[in-house]
Scaffold this motif. Structure first.
Motif, PDB file in Angstrom:
ATOM      1  N   PHE A 124       0.835  -1.208   0.060  1.00  0.00           N
ATOM      2  CA  PHE A 124      -0.232   0.067   0.012  1.00  0.00           C
ATOM      3  C   PHE A 124       0.891   1.364   0.199  1.00  0.00           C
ATOM      4  O   PHE A 124       0.566   2.241  -0.690  1.00  0.00           O
ATOM      5  N   MET A 151       2.457   2.083  -3.550  1.00  0.00           N
ATOM      6  CA  MET A 151       1.361   2.592  -4.488  1.00  0.00           C
ATOM      7  C   MET A 151       1.365   4.182  -4.584  1.00  0.00           C
ATOM      8  O   MET A 151       1.875   5.015  -3.645  1.00  0.00           O
ATOM      9  N   ARG A 169      -3.472   5.708  -7.000  1.00  0.00           N
ATOM     10  CA  ARG A 169      -3.974   4.275  -6.828  1.00  0.00           C
ATOM     11  C   ARG A 169      -4.667   3.824  -5.197  1.00  0.00           C
ATOM     12  O   ARG A 169      -5.483   3.312  -4.969  1.00  0.00           O
ATOM     13  N   ARG A 170      -3.911   4.799  -4.259  1.00  0.00           N
ATOM     14  CA  ARG A 170      -4.231   4.801  -3.066  1.00  0.00           C
ATOM     15  C   ARG A 170      -5.806   5.285  -2.831  1.00  0.00           C
ATOM     16  O   ARG A 170      -6.657   4.799  -1.942  1.00  0.00           O
ATOM     17  N   TRP A 195      -8.114   5.148  -5.179  1.00  0.00           N
ATOM     18  CA  TRP A 195      -8.764   4.135  -5.928  1.00  0.00           C
ATOM     19  C   TRP A 195      -9.069   3.032  -4.628  1.00  0.00           C
ATOM     20  O   TRP A 195     -10.235   2.641  -4.497  1.00  0.00           O
ATOM     21  N   VAL A 196      -8.141   2.643  -4.227  1.00  0.00           N
ATOM     22  CA  VAL A 196      -8.147   1.498  -3.215  1.00  0.00           C
ATOM     23  C   VAL A 196      -9.122   1.761  -2.066  1.00  0.00           C
ATOM     24  O   VAL A 196      -9.808   1.177  -1.531  1.00  0.00           O
ATOM     25  N   SER A 197      -8.579   2.960  -1.679  1.00  0.00           N
ATOM     26  CA  SER A 197      -9.551   3.649  -0.266  1.00  0.00           C
ATOM     27  C   SER A 197     -10.999   3.669  -0.633  1.00  0.00           C
ATOM     28  O   SER A 197     -11.673   3.495   0.189  1.00  0.00           O
ATOM     29  N   VAL A 233     -12.682   1.928  -2.961  1.00  0.00           N
ATOM     30  CA  VAL A 233     -13.140   0.804  -3.052  1.00  0.00           C
ATOM     31  C   VAL A 233     -13.571   0.060  -1.652  1.00  0.00           C
ATOM     32  O   VAL A 233     -14.407  -0.443  -1.205  1.00  0.00           O
ATOM     33  N   LEU A 234     -12.428   0.339  -0.853  1.00  0.00           N
ATOM     34  CA  LEU A 234     -12.456  -0.399   0.428  1.00  0.00           C
ATOM     35  C   LEU A 234     -13.616   0.234   1.375  1.00  0.00           C
ATOM     36  O   LEU A 234     -14.262  -0.383   2.317  1.00  0.00           O
ATOM     37  N   LEU A 257     -14.514   2.837  -8.402  1.00  0.00           N
ATOM     38  CA  LEU A 257     -13.437   2.652  -9.010  1.00  0.00           C
ATOM     39  C   LEU A 257     -13.309   4.049 -10.305  1.00  0.00           C
ATOM     40  O   LEU A 257     -12.375   4.504 -10.490  1.00  0.00           O
ATOM     41  N   SER A 315     -13.163   7.429  -8.382  1.00  0.00           N
ATOM     42  CA  SER A 315     -12.203   7.743  -7.484  1.00  0.00           C
ATOM     43  C   SER A 315     -10.968   8.086  -8.753  1.00  0.00           C
ATOM     44  O   SER A 315     -10.057   8.897  -8.388  1.00  0.00           O
TER      45      SER A 315
END
Length: 589
Positions: A5, A8, A12-13, A15-17, A19-20, A312, A315
């Protein structure tokens, strides 16, 4: 995972944040909603079922009670009592006469309670029953199921209820529930029973009429024999023993039951009052009850999948739009942390981030203004507090008072000396007020009264003072301490010194429209009220009276714009200072 993480990019973080966050929020919300609704539906279903069972049991008990009352009425009738005397005397010669006499009580009982299918009075001298009912002579009473239940009874009884069975006593052979009662007579007669057969289908209809709540089903059981009361009822499960365990001792309640096929049921039960061994059970399938919750869970999973896709996409778009201006704004915030309040955000865009930047600029300006206002306010407050303390102990006033006490003592005017000492002591005690800035109107009036009393003795024949009686409801109102004494001092020292006639000071207190109004009036030399008010509202206060400035500033500091000071003056006639402040205002000292 943590190391990955960190490697990244920020985009991208994001994006991941997103989604999570989406997955966690929907999962937590969905789990909470499903669990909450499951428990709520279970609780409501249990409560509704219990209420329904309670009402059904009440109606069922009332019907059984009416039947018992009807049987008791039969047993208290004269034909029945005469029959019991014949049984006592073992006199069977009047059998047919007694049988004929009992037909009327039998008919009345069956007419009153239409649920009664048949009735029989078993005695050693013969059986008595309505002649319209055809007795099954092929079966003797001692060979019936009822006699077996009587012999197998585990405890002493006066009333015995027999679960559903085929009527063996009469040829109609209907399925009945039997009530066996020992006769009401002056002495116990062995082998004598009154048997009332109640139509089972009638009682079943009575229960079904009150058990129409959705999927709720009913079951009446005898927990002493662990059998169904109605012969037509099917058991809830094959292994009944586990069903009866929770209802052995309690009169009502609920529990969850799982059958051998792993089918969960919500079970409510209530014991009948006429026969506590009989328990009315209501049960409903938990799976059927919670079927809407399962549909809800699938809906939540579908929503979660859609939201993940949207997260996705969004973000990616937001990271491009937000990162550049946010980085710039972040750098400015770091400078502000270093107390560089002169920095400003600049951008050629008019988007939301730019608006936030402009608000950030405005916030910095307001912070600067507030800092300056706080500095000025604190300085004014400190000055006012210092002046208030100075006003409490005026060296000139204290010198004059002590000097007057000394000369009166030399002249042996001991009563005046005692009075002045007491007044001076009260003045200091009320002025100190245990270090509190807030006092009551009662204590403030007492403080200024003691001050006037001392000044009147120091300056005899200079002035007189009046403090009319104040409404008792106003005396406990909280006010700032020592706001009247500076005004009275101002009148004495500046209004009466060159006055050719006797000066008069009058202090009044009143209330109107939620405001407390304190007025100090004198007939002294007066002032230019308009000029003084103008200077009080301005920055230059050097030329005006310290007393007015001090009181006005303290009112403004503690009450803000809600308080005001009004001045009126006609030199030589009337000069008044009116203080207006809110009643019951909460003031933090």
């Amino acid at each position: 995972m943590k190391h990955l993480f960190r490697k990244m990019s920020l985009k991208r973080r994001i994006w991941v944040s997103f989604v999570l966050l989406t997955v966690v929020c929907i999962s937590v919300t969905g789990t909470y909603v499903s669990v909450f609704f499951s428990r709520e539906m279970k609780t409501q279903a249990t409560k509704t079922s219990q209420d329904t069972l309670n009402k059904t049991a009440q109606v069922f008990d009332e019907r059984l009670r009416n039947i018992v009352v009807s049987v008791s009425t039969l047993m208290m009738s004269e034909p029945f009592q005469y029959t019991m005397r014949d049984v006592q005397a073992n006199n069977s010669s009047d059998y047919y006469n007694r049988l004929s006499q009992l037909q009327t009580p039998f008919a009345q009982m069956m007419l009153t309670e239409q649920s009664i299918d048949s009735v029989l009075v078993h005695t050693p001298i013969g059986d008595f029953y309505p002649t319209e009912s055809k007795r099954n002579m092929s079966i003797d009473f001692d060979d019936t199921f009822i006699q077996t239940m009587i012999l197998n009874a585990q405890k002493q009884w006066a009333t015995l209820w027999v679960s559903g069975h085929a009527d063996e006593l009469f040829s109609r052979g209907n399925t009945v529930i039997s009530l066996v009662i020992k006769p009401l007579f002056e002495m116990q007669l062995p082998g004598v029973y009154v048997v009332v057969n109640i139509r089972e289908d009638y009682l079943e209809e009575l229960i079904q009429a009150h058990l129409q709540e959705g999927s709720l089903r009913q079951l009446v059981v005898d927990r002493s024999s662990q059998q169904a009361v109605f012969s037509s009822e099917a058991s809830l499960l094959n292994d009944n023993s586990r069903l009866y365990e929770p209802i052995v001792d309690s009169s009502r309640g609920h529990f969850e039951y799982i059958t051998e096929r792993n089918n969960p049921f919500l079970v409510n039960y209530v014991a009948l009052g006429m026969n506590p061994d009989w328990v009315l059970i209501g049960y409903q399938s938990k799976s059927e009850l919670l079927e809407p919750v399962r549909h809800m869970r699938w809906t939540i999973l579908t929503i979660m999948g859609v939201c993940v896709v949207l997260a996705l996409v969004m973000s990616s778009m937001l990271s491009e739009l937000l990162l550049k201006p946010l980085s710039k704004l972040r750098n400015l915030m770091f400078k502000v942390e270093q107390n560089q309040l002169d920095v400003r955000f600049e951008s050629v865009f008019e988007d939301e981030i730019s608006q936030v930047g402009h608000k950030f600029n405005r916030m910095l300006e307001q912070i600067g203004e507030l800092i300056e206002e706080v500095k000025v306010s604190e300085q004014a407050k400190r000055k006012s507090e210092i002046k208030a303390l100075q006003a409490q102990i005026d060296p000139h006033f204290l010198y004059n008072t002590l000097n007057t006490i000394y000369w009166k003592s030399e002249m042996e005017e001991h009563q005046d000396v005692s009075g002045m000492i007491v007044s001076l002591s009260l003045l200091f005690r009320l002025g100190l007020n245990n270090g509190k800035e807030i006092t009551t109107l009662r204590q403030e009036l007492e403080h200024v009264s003691q001050y006037l009393k001392l000044q009147a003795m120091c300056y005899p024949d200079l002035f007189a003072y009046e403090i009319p009686v104040v409404d008792e409801k106003l005396l406990d109102i909280p006010v700032l301490k020592i706001i009247l004494q500076p005004l009275v001092e101002n009148s004495i020292l500046h209004g009466f010194q060159e006055l050719p006639h006797l000066g008069v000071v009058r202090i009044e207190a009143a209330a109107a429209e939620g405001m407390l109004i304190l007025t100090v009036t004198d007939n002294g030399s007066g002032m230019d009220a308009a000029l003084v008010e103008k200077m009080l509202n301005g920055a230059d206060t050097k030329r005006i009276s310290y007393a007015l400035s001090n009181v006005g500033t303290r009112l403004s500091l503690y009450y803000g714009y809600k308080a005001s000071m009004k001045l009126e003056s006609e030199p030589g006639v009337k000069t008044s200072v009116k203080l207006i402040m809110p009643i019951q205002e909460v003031i933090n000292e």
